[in-house]
Every structure is written in C-alpha cells, then in structure tokens.
Scaffold this motif. Structure first.
Motif, PDB file in Angstrom:
ATOM      1  N   ALA A   1     -10.901  10.701 -10.067  1.00  0.00           N
ATOM      2  CA  ALA A   1     -11.597   9.515 -10.581  1.00  0.00           C
ATOM      3  C   ALA A   1     -10.842   8.244 -10.199  1.00  0.00           C
ATOM      4  N   TYR A   2      -9.508   8.287 -10.304  1.00  0.00           N
ATOM      5  CA  TYR A   2      -8.693   7.130  -9.909  1.00  0.00           C
ATOM      6  C   TYR A   2      -8.890   6.804  -8.427  1.00  0.00           C
ATOM      7  N   LEU A   3      -8.867   7.830  -7.570  1.00  0.00           N
ATOM      8  CA  LEU A   3      -9.036   7.603  -6.144  1.00  0.00           C
ATOM      9  C   LEU A   3     -10.425   7.052  -5.822  1.00  0.00           C
ATOM     10  N   GLU A   4     -11.415   7.468  -6.579  1.00  0.00           N
ATOM     11  CA  GLU A   4     -12.763   6.907  -6.416  1.00  0.00           C
ATOM     12  C   GLU A   4     -12.744   5.417  -6.721  1.00  0.00           C
ATOM     13  N   LEU A   5     -12.077   5.026  -7.815  1.00  0.00           N
ATOM     14  CA  LEU A   5     -11.977   3.607  -8.163  1.00  0.00           C
ATOM     15  C   LEU A   5     -11.168   2.839  -7.128  1.00  0.00           C
ATOM     16  N   ALA A   6     -10.075   3.445  -6.653  1.00  0.00           N
ATOM     17  CA  ALA A   6      -9.231   2.768  -5.668  1.00  0.00           C
ATOM     18  C   ALA A   6     -10.007   2.488  -4.384  1.00  0.00           C
ATOM     19  N   THR A   7     -10.813   3.440  -3.959  1.00  0.00           N
ATOM     20  CA  THR A   7     -11.623   3.251  -2.752  1.00  0.00           C
ATOM     21  C   THR A   7     -12.659   2.161  -2.964  1.00  0.00           C
ATOM     22  N   ALA A   8     -13.331   2.195  -4.116  1.00  0.00           N
ATOM     23  CA  ALA A   8     -14.365   1.201  -4.404  1.00  0.00           C
ATOM     24  C   ALA A   8     -13.785  -0.204  -4.545  1.00  0.00           C
ATOM     25  N   SER A   9     -12.548  -0.302  -5.008  1.00  0.00           N
ATOM     26  CA  SER A   9     -11.958  -1.622  -5.266  1.00  0.00           C
ATOM     27  C   SER A   9     -11.718  -2.418  -3.986  1.00  0.00           C
ATOM     28  N   ARG A  10     -11.695  -1.761  -2.830  1.00  0.00           N
ATOM     29  CA  ARG A  10     -11.463  -2.466  -1.572  1.00  0.00           C
ATOM     30  C   ARG A  10     -12.532  -3.522  -1.321  1.00  0.00           C
ATOM     31  N   THR A  11     -13.760  -3.238  -1.754  1.00  0.00           N
ATOM     32  CA  THR A  11     -14.857  -4.178  -1.506  1.00  0.00           C
ATOM     33  C   THR A  11     -15.476  -4.704  -2.793  1.00  0.00           C
ATOM     34  N   ASP A  12     -14.847  -4.441  -3.933  1.00  0.00           N
ATOM     35  CA  ASP A  12     -15.365  -4.902  -5.220  1.00  0.00           C
ATOM     36  C   ASP A  12     -14.322  -5.817  -5.869  1.00  0.00           C
ATOM     37  N   PRO A  13     -14.492  -7.149  -5.733  1.00  0.00           N
ATOM     38  CA  PRO A  13     -13.475  -8.062  -6.265  1.00  0.00           C
ATOM     39  C   PRO A  13     -13.347  -8.016  -7.782  1.00  0.00           C
ATOM     40  N   GLY A  14     -14.381  -7.559  -8.470  1.00  0.00           N
ATOM     41  CA  GLY A  14     -14.292  -7.438  -9.917  1.00  0.00           C
ATOM     42  C   GLY A  14     -13.458  -6.248 -10.354  1.00  0.00           C
ATOM     43  N   LEU A  15     -13.426  -5.230  -9.515  1.00  0.00           N
ATOM     44  CA  LEU A  15     -12.695  -4.004  -9.831  1.00  0.00           C
ATOM     45  C   LEU A  15     -11.254  -4.052  -9.334  1.00  0.00           C
ATOM     46  N   ALA A  16     -11.027  -4.745  -8.230  1.00  0.00           N
ATOM     47  CA  ALA A  16      -9.722  -4.719  -7.557  1.00  0.00           C
ATOM     48  C   ALA A  16      -8.533  -5.055  -8.458  1.00  0.00           C
ATOM     49  N   PRO A  17      -8.577  -6.143  -9.253  1.00  0.00           N
ATOM     50  CA  PRO A  17      -7.390  -6.441 -10.064  1.00  0.00           C
ATOM     51  C   PRO A  17      -7.090  -5.385 -11.112  1.00  0.00           C
ATOM     52  N   HIS A  18      -8.142  -4.768 -11.652  1.00  0.00           N
ATOM     53  CA  HIS A  18      -7.948  -3.688 -12.630  1.00  0.00           C
ATOM     54  C   HIS A  18      -7.213  -2.511 -11.991  1.00  0.00           C
ATOM     55  N   VAL A  19      -7.689  -2.117 -10.812  1.00  0.00           N
ATOM     56  CA  VAL A  19      -7.116  -0.963 -10.136  1.00  0.00           C
ATOM     57  C   VAL A  19      -5.695  -1.265  -9.657  1.00  0.00           C
ATOM     58  N   ALA A  20      -5.460  -2.501  -9.237  1.00  0.00           N
ATOM     59  CA  ALA A  20      -4.109  -2.876  -8.795  1.00  0.00           C
ATOM     60  C   ALA A  20      -3.102  -2.714  -9.929  1.00  0.00           C
ATOM     61  N   GLY A  21      -3.465  -3.168 -11.118  1.00  0.00           N
ATOM     62  CA  GLY A  21      -2.566  -3.023 -12.260  1.00  0.00           C
ATOM     63  C   GLY A  21      -2.323  -1.573 -12.618  1.00  0.00           C
ATOM     64  N   LEU A  22      -3.378  -0.773 -12.560  1.00  0.00           N
ATOM     65  CA  LEU A  22      -3.246   0.655 -12.856  1.00  0.00           C
ATOM     66  C   LEU A  22      -2.355   1.337 -11.821  1.00  0.00           C
ATOM     67  N   THR A  23      -2.512   0.968 -10.564  1.00  0.00           N
ATOM     68  CA  THR A  23      -1.723   1.573  -9.497  1.00  0.00           C
ATOM     69  C   THR A  23      -0.232   1.292  -9.688  1.00  0.00           C
ATOM     70  N   VAL A  24       0.099   0.079 -10.090  1.00  0.00           N
ATOM     71  CA  VAL A  24       1.501  -0.264 -10.354  1.00  0.00           C
ATOM     72  C   VAL A  24       2.048   0.609 -11.484  1.00  0.00           C
ATOM     73  N   SER A  25       1.259   0.787 -12.549  1.00  0.00           N
ATOM     74  CA  SER A  25       1.711   1.598 -13.683  1.00  0.00           C
ATOM     75  C   SER A  25       1.948   3.048 -13.271  1.00  0.00           C
ATOM     76  N   VAL A  26       1.021   3.616 -12.497  1.00  0.00           N
ATOM     77  CA  VAL A  26       1.146   5.008 -12.066  1.00  0.00           C
ATOM     78  C   VAL A  26       2.342   5.173 -11.126  1.00  0.00           C
ATOM     79  N   THR A  27       2.507   4.222 -10.208  1.00  0.00           N
ATOM     80  CA  THR A  27       3.633   4.306  -9.275  1.00  0.00           C
ATOM     81  C   THR A  27       4.956   4.225 -10.023  1.00  0.00           C
ATOM     82  N   ASP A  28       5.055   3.335 -11.005  1.00  0.00           N
ATOM     83  CA  ASP A  28       6.283   3.226 -11.798  1.00  0.00           C
ATOM     84  C   ASP A  28       6.578   4.526 -12.540  1.00  0.00           C
ATOM     85  N   LEU A  29       5.526   5.169 -13.046  1.00  0.00           N
ATOM     86  CA  LEU A  29       5.692   6.446 -13.735  1.00  0.00           C
ATOM     87  C   LEU A  29       6.278   7.488 -12.794  1.00  0.00           C
ATOM     88  N   VAL A  30       5.762   7.552 -11.576  1.00  0.00           N
ATOM     89  CA  VAL A  30       6.241   8.535 -10.607  1.00  0.00           C
ATOM     90  C   VAL A  30       7.668   8.209 -10.166  1.00  0.00           C
TER      91      VAL A  30
END
Length: 199
Positions: free
Chosen positions: A90-119
């Motif tokens: 589901a996350y990867l689906e959102l990440a792919t969609a965020s490339r062309t969806d400016p409303g979604l992109a900032p949300h996914v960017a913040g989530l990606t930072v959180s997940v990367t920090d966790l790893v």
C-alpha cells in the motif's frame, strides 16, 4: 484505516475513492470526511499507524546473534519479509502515485522519512560500529531502493525471471567494505567474504 489499506492493495490509489472506502468501512461518506477531510490524509494516517505498530513488532523480536554480517543478513531478511506484506505494498502504491499528485506528495515524503529513520535505527543496533562511522546509511538506502524496486516490478516478470532473494541479499552484503580488524579499527574481526546465512 484498514479499509483504506485494503483498497490501496486491491484497486490502487486511483480506484480507492472515499466513497468506496466508506462503503468498505461500513460508514457514510460524510462521516468519513468528518474525520479525514481528504483521502491523502486518511491514507497516510493509516500508514503512519502501521509504521508505529511495525516499530513495536521489530523492537519485540530477539536481537540477531553472530558476527556483524550475520546480524545484517538477518536484518535484511526481516526487511524483505516486511516489504512483501500488504501495508508495504500500500505504501509503494502511494509512493508511485505521489510522483504526479502534488496533494499526495508531501504526505508520502514525510512518511518515507519516518520509515527510513526506523530502518536506520534498526541497522544501527545490528552494526553500531559502521553506524558510528557513517558507512551504514548508504548500505541501508541501497537495500531499501533494491527491495522497493523489486516489489514494484517483479510481478511484471515471468516466474523464471523473478528476483531471487538469496542472491539479492548476497549482492547487498558484498557491497559492504571489509571491517577493520584489531584494536585500531575498533571492530570485531571477521572474514570479509563470509557468506550470508542461507546464501
């Protein structure tokens, strides 16, 4: 939130409308929008909650034993296992969609930072010396990119051409610089070419 994640996996971002999410959740569309005014906020809130649950699950697992490479191999196995679960898809689906969806992109960017920090925190616990020297970050980012790309593209390949995890893991581990042996390096002595378990 569960309904949102289920539909992201089943029908993708374009198909997971608020009307369909509300139907799956057994509530009216108005009630859904009262709590989550936009679909992007709902989807990312669901994934943030799952990220917190994931962090708790990882923390509860026994710490891998053995040498540094064995510990990192076990960490890679855990990440690969997680990347093949519905929440990560589901996350990867959102990440792919965020490339062309400016409303979604900032949300996914913040989530990606959180997940990367966790790893990165997980990896630092498995190889603290490398984390302190700064070597680990590139390894982790490469591993994440490899897993995410594989999960996205592997379903498009014929079975015979699909990725073999044991091979992928061995290639990732081979990219680690050899640990410095002895007191001067401050690291445990390990053969540089030690094979990963199961490889």
């Amino acid at each position: 939130m569960s309904a949102t994640l289920e539909l992201l996996v089943e029908v993708g971002w374009s198909g997971a409308t608020t009307r369909l999410i509300a139907q799956r959740a057994g509530m009216s569309q108005g009630a859904l929008q009262h709590h989550f005014p936009d679909r992007a906020g709902l989807a990312v809130a669901a994934l943030h909650r799952l990220a917190a649950e994931l962090a708790a699950q990882i923390a509860s697992r026994p710490r891998p034993t053995g040498g540094e490479r064995e510990r990192l191999a076990a960490g890679l196995d855990l990440l690969w296992e997680i990347h093949n679960t519905p929440p990560l898809i589901a996350y990867l689906e959102l990440a792919t969609a965020s490339r062309t969806d400016p409303g979604l992109a900032p949300h996914v960017a913040g989530l990606t930072v959180s997940v990367t920090d966790l790893v990165l925190d997980l990896a630092a616990g498995l190889a603290p010396e490398r984390a302190a020297s700064g070597e680990l970050r590139g390894f982790v980012l490469t591993a994440l990119a490899t897993m995410r790309g594989t999960v996205l593209l592997d379903p498009l390949h014929a079975d015979a051409a699909r990725a073999d995890w044991a091979t992928m893991r061995a290639v990732l581990l081979a990219g680690l610089p050899a640990p410095q042996a002895g007191p001067a390096g401050g690291r445990e002595e390990e053969p540089a070419a030690r094979a990963a378990p199961g490889s």
